[in-house]
Design a protein around this motif. Structure first.
Motif, short mmCIF file in Angstrom:
data_model
loop_
_atom_site.label_atom_id
_atom_site.label_comp_id
_atom_site.label_asym_id
_atom_site.label_seq_id
_atom_site.Cartn_x
_atom_site.Cartn_y
_atom_site.Cartn_z
N LEU A 218 38.44 48.43 36.63
CA LEU A 218 38.52 47.49 35.51
C LEU A 218 39.69 46.53 35.67
N ASN A 219 40.77 47.01 36.28
CA ASN A 219 41.98 46.20 36.45
C ASN A 219 42.11 45.60 37.85
N ALA A 220 41.05 45.68 38.65
CA ALA A 220 41.14 45.26 40.05
C ALA A 220 41.48 43.78 40.21
N GLU A 221 41.02 42.92 39.29
CA GLU A 221 41.35 41.50 39.41
C GLU A 221 42.84 41.28 39.28
N GLY A 225 43.07 41.00 42.96
CA GLY A 225 42.35 39.74 42.91
C GLY A 225 40.87 39.85 43.19
N GLN A 226 40.27 41.04 43.01
CA GLN A 226 38.85 41.23 43.27
C GLN A 226 38.12 41.65 42.00
N ASN A 227 36.92 41.12 41.83
CA ASN A 227 36.05 41.48 40.72
C ASN A 227 35.30 42.76 41.08
N LEU A 228 35.67 43.86 40.45
CA LEU A 228 35.03 45.15 40.72
C LEU A 228 34.50 45.77 39.42
#
Length: 524
Positions: A218-221, A225-228
């Motif tokens: 949920l916090n990967a962005e 910097g990645q949408n996961l």
């Protein structure tokens, strides 16, 4: 020392001596060492509640993990203020901390110690190869190490990644490398941990790994910097479909199922069915001035009666801001003569308002400025005080990850475009939480109400004072920016934006002076 004949290779002859060899003699003894890994997050030293601390440089009780988690993740947000003037403490709400701040330094050291304890345990326990129990112990230790690194990554970003016991000064790793390590570890141990609900209460099972993966993705962005969000949905679904369930038990019929989560018998009143990862406290056998002892005592002051909370007195410290109280504006059922709310249909609005000011004029030493929070108590579901007859130490366990959070993760990941997310399912999950809060369907929402800001506000209503808020605000880009202001944000009475580098805490100046391999975070 060395000897040609080995005469100096001696073991203690004192029959009361208990050495590392004894600790890892078999699975039964190793379980005691595993307990220390959990205890180092709940307690503070060797004697408890104070007197022989595991880390130095700060008051022992203050150094407890969840107390510092509250200080760094709640006091720096709209959820809480504290009236005490301990060095470094006022800087937290003012968002003006530096590299020598006692609280950010102690948290770094506490988490580093947990990593060291876990590394040592994994190394020694691996040599046992005794039975399935030892394999579970090692997987649990790997989870706790991954959890420590998750927090280090969240708060400090670029930290050394150390997985073996060593006296070498470690090199600095990137946030991306820490993320990859946490992800890889959790994926590796998910099938090595006991199955859902199969472990003892207070110990983790495979659902804890899934839940932490849900949070990580949920916090990967923010982290890499990645949408996961699709991955977050995958593991949120696995948690939701596990044996854990939302607590709907109101044991005495006089409170609410929500307040049962934060009472002294929350290990047995039904709340435990919602706790995926919790830290255990007991007023007699596991004493600390942190944990829920801190959350109960520090939140009592003014006209509040400490006996109602199962303790012998208040510390007149913690209150909340109008920004949190206003999250419940749709549920107001009564106001005072000035028009400020004093009662709500949503039972999650757990505030003490008598003789308390809705707005804060002065934070320091003025407990009556700001509503008090009554969320945590040292009484059981029937009003009986906790185990410590003196009323000093609290029995209430503290959930670190509970199922309600994963419901909210699912809703947010769905709105952020995660593949496979279903808006109607997200609405149903949130309504399950709101029905518990309201006691009926009057607070239910429909799909048109479900927006990202609604989910953020619902996280605030459901999870306040549970150590989540800073991370949530950063994910929404509200933490340092002018997009969302709250009273005394960045030291301004009306709130103000602050420098973007505040999304991270600094590496401790003491650590940098010892390990020249490390580079300080920007801005500090």
């Amino acid at each position: 020392m060395a000897s040609c004949t080995g005469d100096l290779d001696q073991t203690p002859i004192d029959p009361d001596s208990f050495t590392e060899t004894d600790v890892f003699a078999n699975a039964s003894e190793a379980k005691g060492a595993l307990a220390k890994l959990y205890a180092s997050l709940a307690l503070t030293g060797q004697t408890g509640p104070a007197g022989n601390p595991d880390i130095s440089g700060i008051d022992e009780g203050t150094s407890q993990f969840t107390r510092m988690l509250f200080s760094l993740n709640e006091l720096t947000t709209d959820h809480a203020v504290v009236g005490w003037g301990d060095p470094g403490l006022p800087d937290l709400h003012a968002m003006s901390w530096g590299a020598s701040n006692d609280f950010s330094t102690a948290m770094y050291n506490r988490l580093g110690q947990e990593v060291s304890f876990c590394n040592s345990f994994i190394e020694k326990a691996t040599a046992l190869n005794e039975d399935q129990q030892v394999e579970y112990f090692i997987a649990e230790a790997r989870f706790l190490r991954a959890f420590a690194y998750y927090n280090l990554m969240d708060m400090y970003a670029n930290v050394p990644l150390v997985t073996v016991v060593s006296t070498e000064l470690p090199l600095q790793n990137t946030r991306e490398e820490i993320f990859s390590f946490v992800e890889t570890e959790l994926l590796a141990i998910q099938d090595l941990l006991p199955t859902s609900g199969a472990n003892e209460y207070g110990r983790v099972d495979q659902v804890a790994a899934w839940a932490l993966l849900s949070k990580l993705y949920l916090n990967a962005e923010v982290y890499i910097g990645q949408n996961l969000y699709t991955e977050s949905l995958t593991y949120s679904n696995m948690v939701i479909n596990s044996s854990y369930s939302i607590n709907t038990t109101d044991a005495n019929g006089n409170g609410s199922a929500y307040d049962e989560l934060f009472l002294a018998d929350n290990d047995s009143n039904g709340a435990q069915n919602e706790f995926i990862f919790a830290l255990n406290f007991d007023g007699n056998s596991s004493r600390t001035y942190g944990g829920t002892t801190f959350l109960v005592h520090a939140a009592i002051g003014g006209s509040m009666n400490a006996a109602d909370f199962g303790v012998n007195g208040g510390w007149s410290g913690l209150r909340t801001t109008s920004a949190l109280v206003s999250k419940f504006d749709d549920a107001i059922t009564a106001t005072d003569t000035d028009g400020y709310p004093v009662a709500w249909a949503d039972s999650r609005a757990m505030f003490f308002t008598e003789d308390q000011n809705y707005n804060i004029s002065t934070i320091a030493n003025t407990f009556t400025d700001g509503y008090a929070v009554t969320k945590f108590k040292n009484v059981d579901s029937f009003g009986n005080q906790g185990n410590d007859e003196g009323g000093d130490f609290v029995d209430t366990d503290l959930p670190i990850i509970r199922l309600a959070e994963i419901y909210l993760n699912y809703a947010e990941a769905t709105l952020r475009g995660g593949a496979g997310g279903n808006t109607n399912t997200a609405v149903d999950l949130i309504n399950e939480l709101r029905e518990r809060g309201y006691g009926n369907t009057s607070g239910n929402i429909n799909a048109g109400d479900l927006t990202l800001d609604f989910v953020l506000n619902e996280r605030s209503r459901e999870l306040y004072w549970e150590g989540q808020r800073r991370t949530d605000l950063i994910r929404y880009n509200y933490y340092t920016t002018a997009q969302y202001l709250w009273p005394f944000k960045a030291g301004s009475a009306n709130g103000a934006a602050t420098s973007a580098f505040r999304v991270l805490f600094p590496l401790p100046s003491t650590t940098l002076s010892v390990n020249t391999n490390l580079t300080q975070n920007p801005g500090y």
